[in-house]
Structure formats: C-alpha cells, structure tokens
Design an enzyme around this catalytic site. Structure first.
Site: not given
Length: 368
Positions: A71, A286
C-alpha cells in the site's frame, strides 16, 4: 527478554493515544525486535500500531507488515490546466471505476516483470482509507526546488492511495496458517518464499496505482506523468537487518507526499538524511493518522451531519463517496491535524517542505 528501544517522533502539541503507545511497547517486546519508531501520525491498529517502523537484525515478521502489502501513494502531474478545470464536470465524468479494468492486464503484469497474478481487482481503489484525488498546488515553500523539479502550479495534479487489494491478504493468510504471528528467520526457505511473494505484491500494488491513474486520466480526457510512488506497508533490507514499515513512508526513496484528511492539505516534502534520519529508521508519517476509530467516527458524526454535508469540505472540495458508512468513517473530523504532523517531522529535522496541495475532488467509491 530484552525489549527494543522505542523512539517516538512527536512534540508536546501532538495528540497520540495511549493505546497506540501500548501497542508499540508490545511489539518492542517481540523476540528479535531491536528498534521501534512511532511517527507523528501514530494510532492504534488491529494489534499493531499504524504509523510505525520496526527493525530486526535477523527476523522477518509478516504480521507487522499486515495484509495490505505494498500500500502506498503515487503522485502524477496531469495535462489539465487549472484555469480550465471544473469540479462539477470532473465529478460527472468519474463513473464506472469500481468495475474490472478492461485493459490488457496480462500485458501490464508482464511489462512490470510480474508472474501471472490475480487481475480481477487491478486498477481499482478498494475501500477503507484508499482514494484517488485531484489537487492543485497551494503554498510553495522552496521555490528553487519546486522549479528544479519542473513542477507547475498552473496544472492539476492526481494522487492515488491504494495497495495490493486481496493479494496481500492472501499472502498473509498463507503465512498465518503455517506460522500464526511467529517470526521467520531470514536465512530460511520459508522466509525466502514469503519475501518473494511480498515483493511481487509490492510491485503489483505499484502497478495497481499506475492503472488507477490511467483510468482516471482517461475518464477526464487528459494525460499524466508520474512524479513519485512510495510504499508505506512493507519489509525491506536495512543496515544488515530487516525494516518493517506499517503505515510509514520511506525516507530513503526520494520525494514523499503526506496527505491530510479528505478536507485538508497534502504536503510534498524532501526527506533529510543524517543521524536524525537514522534514529527515525529512515521513516516518515504516511498521512495525518486517525484520531477516532471508524465506529467512533460513525457514532459521533452521524448525529451531527447529513451525508450531503460531508460531500463538500471546508476547503470547498468535492468528495465522491456513495458508501453511507464510509463517508462518516473517513470524514475529515476523524483525522489528526496534518499541519501538526508535518511540523513535528520538520522540527525533528526529518524533512524539508516543498509545497502543499489543496484537494479539488476526492474519489472514494461510487455505485455503478
């Protein structure tokens, strides 16, 4: 049993829930874990804190990577001029993106050097916090670097956040069937087999983001060029050992985008190197990180807002999300302040700010 060192990148102004810190300590106590880092977006996950990195000298822990192997985030500059962009027109054009991609998936897999892998979900965003977003540059902090990168504030940008879909889940399930949540010694055949599948899933996820971008650009009648693609769920060799990232962007792979909620800015940053980067395991936040769990967000927001209220943000951007639960779960209010998160990274000497990007249209999911 020796507990690993724990380093949390945050400031007194940051909000980090105790449950996430407790999860860090639990992971630090695992055999063979030598160092643990929590980033400013740290929040509790399903047994493993998200927004964290874990280093081991000789062991690989697949469950620390989780099910969505690979991801990450990709950013594309498009050929759409901002002055001609109309959000309503874009919203009308963005249909049919949940269905299987009609392109030549086998050819794309071969081009990426991948073996035959599931293609049913290739080019689809998925659920949860995944999205595709059209943005514009807002503030530029480093004009020289902005120009050096050939960025143009007059053009629309496209960001894609997605992963390996069911592929990563299948890989983790196979591992758990044999090893539960146990570690794999790095020099064993079982570890080599997991890492080979893991690396395929990482490349599949990168390809998935590229196909998603192709589909969006095609719907909008334009073209694009990828500026960056980073993986924030994975395990990689690092200083003679193995670095696991769970919701942590790499600080050793070039430029990074750090998105806020669907109603806030995204930061484009350049990671720094040096002793502070070493201490942070060369990892960055992130995203903004969750403030509320999904159930909390639904319970708190459903009483205060209509769905129509959440289809437009405080910044004036549009949100396409026709899942009645997901639009509450992923509302801006459920996330931390991205400005504080990035400020913490900057204050700790981990990043240089390049620019912010403002959302125009965020795409989550749409009925056929």
């Amino acid at each position: 049993m020796t507990t690993a060192s724990i380093h949390i990148v945050a400031s007194p102004e940051s909000w980090i829930e105790q449950a996430a810190i407790d999860q860090l300590h639990q992971t630090a106590a695992l055999p063979g874990i030598d160092a643990v880092v929590g980033l400013p977006d740290l929040h509790a996950g399903r047994g493993i804190a998200v927004g964290a990195a874990f280093w081991s000298r000789g062991l690989v822990y697949p469950h620390l990577v989780g099910s969505d192997i690979g991801c990450g985030m990709g950013l594309w500059r498009t050929a759409m001029k901002l002055r001609k962009f109309r959000p309503d027109t874009a919203v009308r054009k963005l249909h049919g993106l949940e269905e299987a991609w009609e392109g030549d998936a086998s050819a794309r897999l071969a081009e990426a050097g991948l073996p035959p892998l599931p293609v049913e979900t290739l080019g689809t965003i998925g659920g949860g916090n995944h999205f595709a977003e059209l943005l514009r540059f807002e503030d530029v902090f480093d004009a020289d670097l902005f120009a050096e990168l050939n960025l143009d504030a007059q053009m629309v940008q496209l960001m894609v956040h997605s992963g390996s879909r069911g592929l990563g889940q299948a890989i983790l399930d196979r591992h758990r069937t044999r090893h539960s949540v146990g570690a794999l010694s790095a020099d064993t055949p079982d570890c080599a087999a997991y890492l080979a599948e893991h690396d395929d899933a990482v490349r599949w996820a990168e390809l998935n983001r590229a196909v998603i971008a192709d589909r969006f650009l095609d719907r909008l009648g334009t073209e694009g060029e990828r500026l960056l693609d980073i993986c924030h769920n994975g395990v990689t060799p690092h200083r003679g050992g193995w670095l696991h990232r769970k919701g942590a962007a790499p600080a050793d792979k070039g430029l990074v985008v750090i998105p806020g909620s669907r109603g806030d800015m995204t930061y484009l940053v350049r990671p720094r190197s040096g002793d502070r980067a070493d201490a942070a395991l060369h990892s960055l936040a992130h995203g903004a990180g969750r403030k509320w769990s999904r159930s909390e967000a639904r319970d708190k927001l459903a009483r205060r807002f209509r769905i129509a209220d959440l289809e437009r943000t405080a910044l004036g951007s549009r949100v396409i999300c026709e899942d009645r639960e997901l639009i509450f779960e992923e509302a801006p209010q459920a996330y931390k302040d991205i400005h504080q998160v990035v400020h913490d990274l900057e204050r700790h000497g981990l990043v240089d700010l390049i620019a912010t990007l403002r959302p125009l249209v965020t795409y989550k999911t749409r009925r056929a």
